[in-house]
Write an enzyme that holds these catalytic residues in place. Sequence first.
Site, PDB file in Angstrom:
ATOM      1  N   SER A 118       0.435  -0.866  -0.263  1.00 49.28           N
ATOM      2  CA  SER A 118       0.117  -0.043   0.240  1.00 49.28           C
ATOM      3  C   SER A 118       0.744   1.478  -0.357  1.00 49.28           C
ATOM      4  O   SER A 118       0.342   2.579  -0.260  1.00 49.28           O
ATOM      5  CB  SER A 118      -0.768   0.262   1.088  1.00 49.28           C
ATOM      6  N   HIS A 139      -0.834  -2.879  -7.593  1.00 47.35           N
ATOM      7  CA  HIS A 139      -1.665  -2.624  -6.112  1.00 47.35           C
ATOM      8  C   HIS A 139      -2.652  -2.706  -6.333  1.00 47.35           C
ATOM      9  O   HIS A 139      -3.967  -2.386  -7.064  1.00 47.35           O
ATOM     10  CB  HIS A 139      -1.729  -0.931  -5.484  1.00 47.35           C
ATOM     11  N   GLU A 151      -3.626  -0.175  -9.290  1.00 44.43           N
ATOM     12  CA  GLU A 151      -2.668   0.971  -8.918  1.00 44.43           C
ATOM     13  C   GLU A 151      -1.060   0.007  -9.695  1.00 44.43           C
ATOM     14  O   GLU A 151      -1.040  -0.185  -8.980  1.00 44.43           O
ATOM     15  CB  GLU A 151      -2.833   1.582  -8.100  1.00 44.43           C
ATOM     16  N   ASN A 189      -3.618   5.710  -2.065  1.00 43.18           N
ATOM     17  CA  ASN A 189      -3.314   6.424  -0.747  1.00 43.18           C
ATOM     18  C   ASN A 189      -2.767   7.965  -0.117  1.00 43.18           C
ATOM     19  O   ASN A 189      -3.235   8.424   0.573  1.00 43.18           O
ATOM     20  CB  ASN A 189      -2.191   5.686   0.670  1.00 43.18           C
TER      21      ASN A 189
HETATM   22  N1  LIG Z   1      -6.046  -5.166   3.787  1.00 40.38           N
HETATM   23  C1  LIG Z   1      -6.467  -4.118   2.443  1.00 40.38           C
HETATM   24  O1  LIG Z   1      -7.093  -3.715   2.355  1.00 40.38           O
HETATM   25  C2  LIG Z   1      -5.260  -3.955   2.188  1.00 40.38           C
HETATM   26  C3  LIG Z   1      -5.523  -3.405  -0.217  1.00 40.38           C
HETATM   27  C4  LIG Z   1      -4.266  -2.991  -0.968  1.00 40.38           C
HETATM   28  C5  LIG Z   1      -3.112  -3.234  -0.686  1.00 40.38           C
HETATM   29  N2  LIG Z   1      -2.718  -3.839   1.087  1.00 40.38           N
HETATM   30  C6  LIG Z   1      -1.488  -4.670   0.731  1.00 40.38           C
HETATM   31  O2  LIG Z   1      -0.878  -5.718   0.525  1.00 40.38           O
HETATM   32  C7  LIG Z   1      -0.152  -6.591   2.366  1.00 40.38           C
HETATM   33  C8  LIG Z   1      -1.486  -7.355   2.554  1.00 40.38           C
HETATM   34  O3  LIG Z   1      -2.389  -6.908   3.197  1.00 40.38           O
HETATM   35  P1  LIG Z   1      -2.916  -7.883   3.853  1.00 40.38           P
HETATM   36  O4  LIG Z   1      -4.502  -6.616   4.608  1.00 40.38           O
HETATM   37  O5  LIG Z   1      -3.708  -8.689   2.691  1.00 40.38           O
HETATM   38  O6  LIG Z   1      -2.430  -8.759   4.529  1.00 40.38           O
HETATM   39  P2  LIG Z   1      -3.464  -9.605   6.401  1.00 40.38           P
HETATM   40  O7  LIG Z   1      -2.266  -9.489   7.407  1.00 40.38           O
HETATM   41  O8  LIG Z   1      -3.881  -9.685   6.103  1.00 40.38           O
HETATM   42  O9  LIG Z   1      -2.362 -11.344   5.505  1.00 40.38           O
HETATM   43  C9  LIG Z   1      -0.957 -11.256   5.440  1.00 40.38           C
HETATM   44  C10 LIG Z   1      -0.500 -12.882   5.396  1.00 40.38           C
HETATM   45  O10 LIG Z   1       1.019 -12.366   4.961  1.00 40.38           O
HETATM   46  C11 LIG Z   1       1.714 -13.590   5.203  1.00 40.38           C
HETATM   47  N3  LIG Z   1       3.050 -13.604   5.784  1.00 40.38           N
HETATM   48  C12 LIG Z   1       4.204 -12.309   6.051  1.00 40.38           C
HETATM   49  N4  LIG Z   1       5.358 -12.706   6.273  1.00 40.38           N
HETATM   50  C13 LIG Z   1       5.384 -14.028   5.368  1.00 40.38           C
HETATM   51  C14 LIG Z   1       6.453 -14.419   5.102  1.00 40.38           C
HETATM   52  N5  LIG Z   1       7.911 -13.886   5.302  1.00 40.38           N
HETATM   53  N6  LIG Z   1       6.345 -15.458   4.137  1.00 40.38           N
HETATM   54  C15 LIG Z   1       4.998 -15.667   3.077  1.00 40.38           C
HETATM   55  N7  LIG Z   1       3.648 -15.180   3.928  1.00 40.38           N
HETATM   56  C16 LIG Z   1       3.782 -13.494   4.812  1.00 40.38           C
HETATM   57  C17 LIG Z   1       0.856 -13.308   7.055  1.00 40.38           C
HETATM   58  O11 LIG Z   1       1.302 -15.189   7.819  1.00 40.38           O
HETATM   59  C18 LIG Z   1      -0.687 -13.275   6.483  1.00 40.38           C
HETATM   60  O12 LIG Z   1      -0.939 -14.222   6.403  1.00 40.38           O
HETATM   61  C19 LIG Z   1       0.437  -5.334   1.858  1.00 40.38           C
HETATM   62  O13 LIG Z   1       1.209  -5.344   1.803  1.00 40.38           O
HETATM   63  C20 LIG Z   1      -1.052  -4.017   2.812  1.00 40.38           C
HETATM   64  O14 LIG Z   1      -0.405  -3.111   2.731  1.00 40.38           O
HETATM   65  C21 LIG Z   1      -3.472  -4.455   1.545  1.00 40.38           C
END
Ligand SMILES: NC(=O)c1ccc[n+]([C@@H]2O[C@H](COP(=O)([O-])OP(=O)(O)OC[C@H]3O[C@@H](n4cnc5c(N)ncnc54)[C@H](O)[C@@H]3O)[C@@H](O)[C@H]2O)c1
Length: 295
Positions: A118, A139, A151, A189
């Site tokens: 993000s 993104h 994005e 963002n």
């Molecule tokens: N949640 C949102 O609305 C949103 C929107 C757009 C982008 N993002 C981005 O997407 C990414 C993930 O966000 P999320 O909300 O899905 O997070 P989340 O916490 O739901 O999931 C993250 C996952 O990554 C896993 N993980 C951590 N370290 C790891 C590694 N070394 N190898 C493999 N897996 C690993 C964790 O076990 C977890 O299951 C982030 O970069 C976030 O900024 C999130």
Amino acid sequence: MENITVIGSGTMGNGIAHTFAQHGFKVTLVDINQDALKRAITTIAGNLDRQVKKGAIDEQLKALTLNNITTFTDLQTAVANADLVIEAATENQEIKLNLFKQLSDYCKAGAILASNTSSISITQIASVTKVPGNVIGMHFMNPVPVMKLVEVIRGYATTDAVTNIIMDLSKQLDKVPVEVNDYPGFVANRILMPMINEAIYTLYEGVAGVEEIDTVMKLGMAHPMGPLQLADFIGLDVCLAILNVLHKGFGNPKYAPCPLLVNMVTAGHNGVKTGSGFYKYTPGSKDLVVADKFS
Ligand SMILES: NC(=O)c1ccc[n+]([C@@H]2O[C@H](COP(=O)([O-])OP(=O)(O)OC[C@H]3O[C@@H](n4cnc5c(N)ncnc54)[C@H](O)[C@@H]3O)[C@@H](O)[C@H]2O)c1
């Protein structure tokens, strides 16, 4: 482009895997946490069931989609055959830099390395790899199977060829890609977070209550959801992390996170995922109830 590996099977990772698999790609989903992988498959199956009920897809496409997804906990095995890797692990710079360092050793030549971050700089992520021209931001928005936007973020070194491949691929997924350059917060963002922060300041300074602020923005600006409810959905910890990146990246005090947001995150009131933020969330209930602190 046939084999896609998605790293991280949380909220975004499972949505990205679902979307690619539904469009016929072979998806390898990898997470360090076996339970997270199990939960992801359950979530994808539940979301596919909902699509079947709505008539958006049939049982055959549901089965095909699930059949296209394989899960792994070992990164090296999971990425060995990937044409494209999309990293959607926890929003933490150290985790992402570590992952990308390994990816440039483990992936086959020519593989494209994308991040769903993000806010973390794509240029910085690319700088720890041996193939910075092949690194790009992809993104997706939450929920991925529903939201149209991708994005597409060009790092300083990202090549035109890689950008064009990712733009075309996004269209194949029925998404609308928008190309942007790599500066803090990208476009989505950089614009959204100051609005959310200002809504929190408006509450903090006692200008109006939670429901009043959200109602003004919903009815006055035709936003489908008010900024405080949206912050709860995104996660207040995530909003704070992004504001900190904007603040540090531009050095401009206008991005300084509101002290109320900092307090709420410190207290663990991170929104929907913790059951309480500006609103309180009871499992199974769809009613929107303002959190006790603000009622
Ligand atoms: N949640 C949102 O609305 C949103 C929107 C757009 C982008 N993002 C981005 O997407 C990414 C993930 O966000 P999320 O909300 O899905 O997070 P989340 O916490 O739901 O999931 C993250 C996952 O990554 C896993 N993980 C951590 N370290 C790891 C590694 N070394 N190898 C493999 N897996 C690993 C964790 O076990 C977890 O299951 C982030 O970069 C976030 O900024 C999130």
